[in-house]
Design a protein around this motif. Structure first.
Motif, PDB file in Angstrom:
ATOM      1  N   LYS A  24     -84.338 -42.942 -43.894  1.00 14.30           N
ATOM      2  CA  LYS A  24     -84.157 -43.853 -42.765  1.00 14.30           C
ATOM      3  C   LYS A  24     -83.344 -43.876 -41.681  1.00 14.30           C
ATOM      4  CE  LYS A  24     -89.276 -42.639 -41.832  1.00 14.30           C
ATOM      5  NZ  LYS A  24     -89.278 -41.312 -42.128  1.00 14.30           N
ATOM      6  N   TYR A  25     -83.667 -44.151 -40.723  1.00 10.60           N
ATOM      7  CA  TYR A  25     -81.975 -44.606 -39.988  1.00 10.60           C
ATOM      8  C   TYR A  25     -82.133 -45.847 -39.635  1.00 10.60           C
ATOM      9  CZ  TYR A  25     -80.855 -46.345 -34.929  1.00 10.60           C
ATOM     10  OH  TYR A  25     -80.447 -46.772 -33.681  1.00 10.60           O
ATOM     11  N   TRP A  26     -82.027 -47.355 -39.308  1.00  8.67           N
ATOM     12  CA  TRP A  26     -83.559 -48.723 -38.875  1.00  8.67           C
ATOM     13  C   TRP A  26     -82.265 -50.036 -38.740  1.00  8.67           C
ATOM     14  CZ3 TRP A  26     -87.361 -48.623 -36.259  1.00  8.67           C
ATOM     15  CH2 TRP A  26     -87.721 -49.677 -36.477  1.00  8.67           C
ATOM     16  N   MET A  50     -85.676 -53.556 -34.068  1.00 10.08           N
ATOM     17  CA  MET A  50     -84.774 -53.279 -35.722  1.00 10.08           C
ATOM     18  C   MET A  50     -83.581 -54.762 -35.293  1.00 10.08           C
ATOM     19  SD  MET A  50     -82.765 -49.637 -35.176  1.00 10.08           S
ATOM     20  CE  MET A  50     -83.987 -48.152 -34.911  1.00 10.08           C
ATOM     21  N   ASP A  56     -93.202 -43.356 -38.714  1.00 11.08           N
ATOM     22  CA  ASP A  56     -92.250 -44.066 -38.153  1.00 11.08           C
ATOM     23  C   ASP A  56     -92.472 -45.338 -37.568  1.00 11.08           C
ATOM     24  OD1 ASP A  56     -89.560 -42.555 -39.102  1.00 11.08           O
ATOM     25  OD2 ASP A  56     -90.834 -41.175 -37.615  1.00 11.08           O
ATOM     26  N   ALA A  57     -91.618 -45.674 -36.505  1.00  9.82           N
ATOM     27  CA  ALA A  57     -92.310 -46.751 -35.844  1.00  9.82           C
ATOM     28  C   ALA A  57     -93.726 -46.443 -34.905  1.00  9.82           C
ATOM     29  CB  ALA A  57     -91.465 -47.039 -34.640  1.00  9.82           C
ATOM     30  N   ARG A  63     -80.347 -36.073 -34.092  1.00  3.22           N
ATOM     31  CA  ARG A  63     -80.658 -35.008 -35.623  1.00  3.22           C
ATOM     32  C   ARG A  63     -81.780 -33.606 -34.837  1.00  3.22           C
ATOM     33  NH1 ARG A  63     -82.831 -40.492 -38.156  1.00  3.22           N
ATOM     34  NH2 ARG A  63     -84.805 -39.403 -37.233  1.00  3.22           N
ATOM     35  N   MET A 105     -88.328 -49.511 -45.778  1.00  4.68           N
ATOM     36  CA  MET A 105     -87.908 -49.873 -43.781  1.00  4.68           C
ATOM     37  C   MET A 105     -89.447 -51.170 -44.013  1.00  4.68           C
ATOM     38  SD  MET A 105     -87.985 -47.072 -40.752  1.00  4.68           S
ATOM     39  CE  MET A 105     -89.964 -47.079 -41.424  1.00  4.68           C
ATOM     40  N   SER A 111     -81.661 -41.926 -27.607  1.00  6.82           N
ATOM     41  CA  SER A 111     -82.215 -42.525 -28.908  1.00  6.82           C
ATOM     42  C   SER A 111     -81.231 -41.780 -29.677  1.00  6.82           C
ATOM     43  CB  SER A 111     -83.423 -41.571 -28.697  1.00  6.82           C
ATOM     44  OG  SER A 111     -84.536 -41.501 -30.029  1.00  6.82           O
ATOM     45  N   GLY A 112     -81.354 -43.162 -30.357  1.00 10.64           N
ATOM     46  CA  GLY A 112     -80.667 -42.165 -31.978  1.00 10.64           C
ATOM     47  C   GLY A 112     -80.622 -41.361 -32.267  1.00 10.64           C
ATOM     48  N   SER A 113     -82.561 -41.198 -33.407  1.00  9.61           N
ATOM     49  CA  SER A 113     -83.020 -40.113 -33.920  1.00  9.61           C
ATOM     50  C   SER A 113     -82.646 -38.803 -33.295  1.00  9.61           C
ATOM     51  CB  SER A 113     -83.474 -40.678 -34.595  1.00  9.61           C
ATOM     52  OG  SER A 113     -85.002 -41.046 -33.026  1.00  9.61           O
ATOM     53  N   LYS A 117     -78.374 -50.836 -36.070  1.00  8.23           N
ATOM     54  CA  LYS A 117     -77.471 -50.229 -35.971  1.00  8.23           C
ATOM     55  C   LYS A 117     -75.771 -51.053 -36.278  1.00  8.23           C
ATOM     56  CE  LYS A 117     -80.633 -49.953 -31.799  1.00  8.23           C
ATOM     57  NZ  LYS A 117     -81.063 -48.206 -31.739  1.00  8.23           N
ATOM     58  N   SER A 155     -89.307 -39.832 -28.215  1.00  7.32           N
ATOM     59  CA  SER A 155     -87.917 -40.021 -27.166  1.00  7.32           C
ATOM     60  C   SER A 155     -86.132 -39.274 -27.724  1.00  7.32           C
ATOM     61  CB  SER A 155     -87.919 -41.541 -27.146  1.00  7.32           C
ATOM     62  OG  SER A 155     -87.399 -42.357 -28.632  1.00  7.32           O
ATOM     63  N   ALA A 205     -87.906 -38.490 -40.008  1.00  6.90           N
ATOM     64  CA  ALA A 205     -86.208 -39.155 -41.509  1.00  6.90           C
ATOM     65  C   ALA A 205     -87.729 -38.966 -42.969  1.00  6.90           C
ATOM     66  CB  ALA A 205     -85.751 -40.491 -40.418  1.00  6.90           C
ATOM     67  N   SER A 236     -88.574 -49.856 -31.169  1.00  5.54           N
ATOM     68  CA  SER A 236     -87.580 -49.550 -32.429  1.00  5.54           C
ATOM     69  C   SER A 236     -86.368 -50.490 -32.109  1.00  5.54           C
ATOM     70  CB  SER A 236     -87.192 -48.276 -32.680  1.00  5.54           C
ATOM     71  OG  SER A 236     -86.795 -46.929 -31.399  1.00  5.54           O
TER      72      SER A 236
HETATM   73  O1  PMV Z   1     -84.097 -43.397 -31.791  1.00  3.42           O
HETATM   74  P1  PMV Z   1     -84.510 -44.646 -32.694  1.00  3.42           P
HETATM   75  O2  PMV Z   1     -84.296 -45.658 -31.312  1.00  3.42           O
HETATM   76  O3  PMV Z   1     -86.119 -44.101 -31.910  1.00  3.42           O
HETATM   77  O4  PMV Z   1     -85.139 -44.703 -33.400  1.00  3.42           O
HETATM   78  C1  PMV Z   1     -86.392 -44.294 -34.684  1.00  3.42           C
HETATM   79  C2  PMV Z   1     -85.868 -45.287 -36.160  1.00  3.42           C
HETATM   80  C3  PMV Z   1     -87.051 -43.987 -36.992  1.00  3.42           C
HETATM   81  O5  PMV Z   1     -87.928 -43.507 -36.031  1.00  3.42           O
HETATM   82  C4  PMV Z   1     -88.116 -45.718 -37.489  1.00  3.42           C
HETATM   83  C5  PMV Z   1     -86.499 -43.820 -38.798  1.00  3.42           C
HETATM   84  C6  PMV Z   1     -85.261 -43.251 -38.108  1.00  3.42           C
HETATM   85  O6  PMV Z   1     -84.665 -42.538 -38.332  1.00  3.42           O
HETATM   86  O7  PMV Z   1     -86.019 -41.285 -37.354  1.00  3.42           O
END
Ligand code: PMV
Length: 317
Positions: free
Chosen positions: A14-16, A188, A275-276, A135, A235, A130-132, A18, A97, A11, A184
């Motif tokens: 970023k997504y951080w 979060m 990232d995380a 994409r 972030m 996994s949210g990300s 929910k 993931s 990203a 993550s």
């Molecule tokens: O999709 P998750 O739950 O692994 O969250 C990933 C969050 C970051 O990688 C830190 C940021 C992002 O937008 O990918």
């Protein structure tokens, strides 16, 4: 038997956080670049034992959520044998993931529904794991729109720009290959509950998205560098101010950040993202790829350097 693949993604905005944990809906939208050489492969076939069998690294609970959604949609309850492999150099310590859940959703869409599953539906399955990962279902620069509907029906992915529009290579400074201290989702939640600048981070999202999209549209690396690094550091600042702090940075992380800044000051266009985890991803134009790799070799704290070079689409013979 069906095998499907999906690459990882990084990203730039970023997504951080929910807005709905059960549906795994993001609080704000994010923008990423889908990679090429770091990818996962998922194979699905009917199980002969009468129950699901899992041949995957670690805990299958994320993949089980994806499978439950796919079964709910396709009404196909056959017991499955699932194998998921990450084609990252072993021990890279990279979050896999995203690519593994995207590859698994693709394999399920073909196995359970002959590939007729709409992209939005496949993304919904993948998001539960996994949210990300959503994409990773598209190539190039991908916008994951958070949407506002309670049921997530307007939480969608779209390709903002093709990879060819603004070619970028990636070099990953692998600082550590151990599992992360906190996942993550838990991180979060801790940030939401305790970090004083969690809200501020989400308030800057609209401006950062606008700036990043305009920088990509204009192929302006310095403008993209400014917004992507600021968004990433904001972030991590949210994490560092949580109680107790969530700190993924290590010595090699700081050195990789400093190296990226030195390279840029010396005329090599590049920027970092983290990232995380402690690993630093350095983006650069394809022409600078080797110079960045060579520079990274001076950081003694790195356990590996991974390369995801830009690949031009192959022209038909
Ligand atoms: O999709 P998750 O739950 O692994 O969250 C990933 C969050 C970051 O990688 C830190 C940021 C992002 O937008 O990918």
């Amino acid at each position: 038997m069906i095998t499907a693949t999906a690459p990882s993604n990084i990203a730039l905005v970023k997504y951080w956080g929910k807005r709905n944990k059960a549906l795994n809906l993001p609080l704000t939208s994010s923008l990423s670049l889908t990679l090429r050489s770091l990818w996962s492969e998922a194979t699905v076939e009917e199980s002969s034992t009468g129950q699901d069998e899992w041949d995957i690294m670690g805990d299958p609970s994320k993949a089980q959520r994806v499978l439950a959604e796919a079964r709910g949609f396709t009404k196909d309850d056959r017991p499955l044998r699932v194998s998921i492999q990450n084609h990252f150099p072993s021990g890279a310590g990279l979050a896999s993931s995203a690519s593994s859940m995207a590859a698994f959703s693709r394999a399920l869409a073909q196995f359970l529904a002959d590939g007729s599953t709409p992209l939005d539906e496949m993304a919904r399955w993948s998001r539960l794991g996994s949210g990300s990962s959503v994409r990773s279902l598209l190539t190039g620069y991908v916008l994951w729109d958070a949407g506002t509907e309670e049921d997530g029906s307007d939480c969608r992915i779209s390709q903002a720009f093709t990879p060819e529009h603004f070619p970028l290579s990636l070099v990953v400074c692998v600082v550590n290959d151990k599992p992360k201290p906190i996942g993550s989702t838990a991180a979060m939640e801790r940030c939401r509950d305790t970090s004083p600048n969690y809200q501020e981070f989400h308030e800057r999202n609209g401006d950062d998205l606008k700036a990043a999209l305009s920088a990509i549209e204009n192929r302006d690396l310095m403008a993209l560098a400014e917004v992507a690094e600021a968004n990433c550091l904001a972030m991590h600042d949210v994490m560092h101010k949580a109680t107790p702090p969530v700190n993924y940075f290590m010595e090699g992380t700081h050195k990789s950040i400093a190296l990226t800044r030195e390279l840029r000051a010396s005329g090599v266009p590049c920027f970092f993202s983290i990232d995380a985890g402690p690993n630093v991803k350095i983006f650069c134009p394809p022409e600078q790829h080797q110079a960045v790799v060579d520079a990274c070799k001076s950081i003694t704290e790195l356990v590996d350097i991974l390369e995801d070079p830009y690949k031009a689409p192959s022209t038909p013979a």
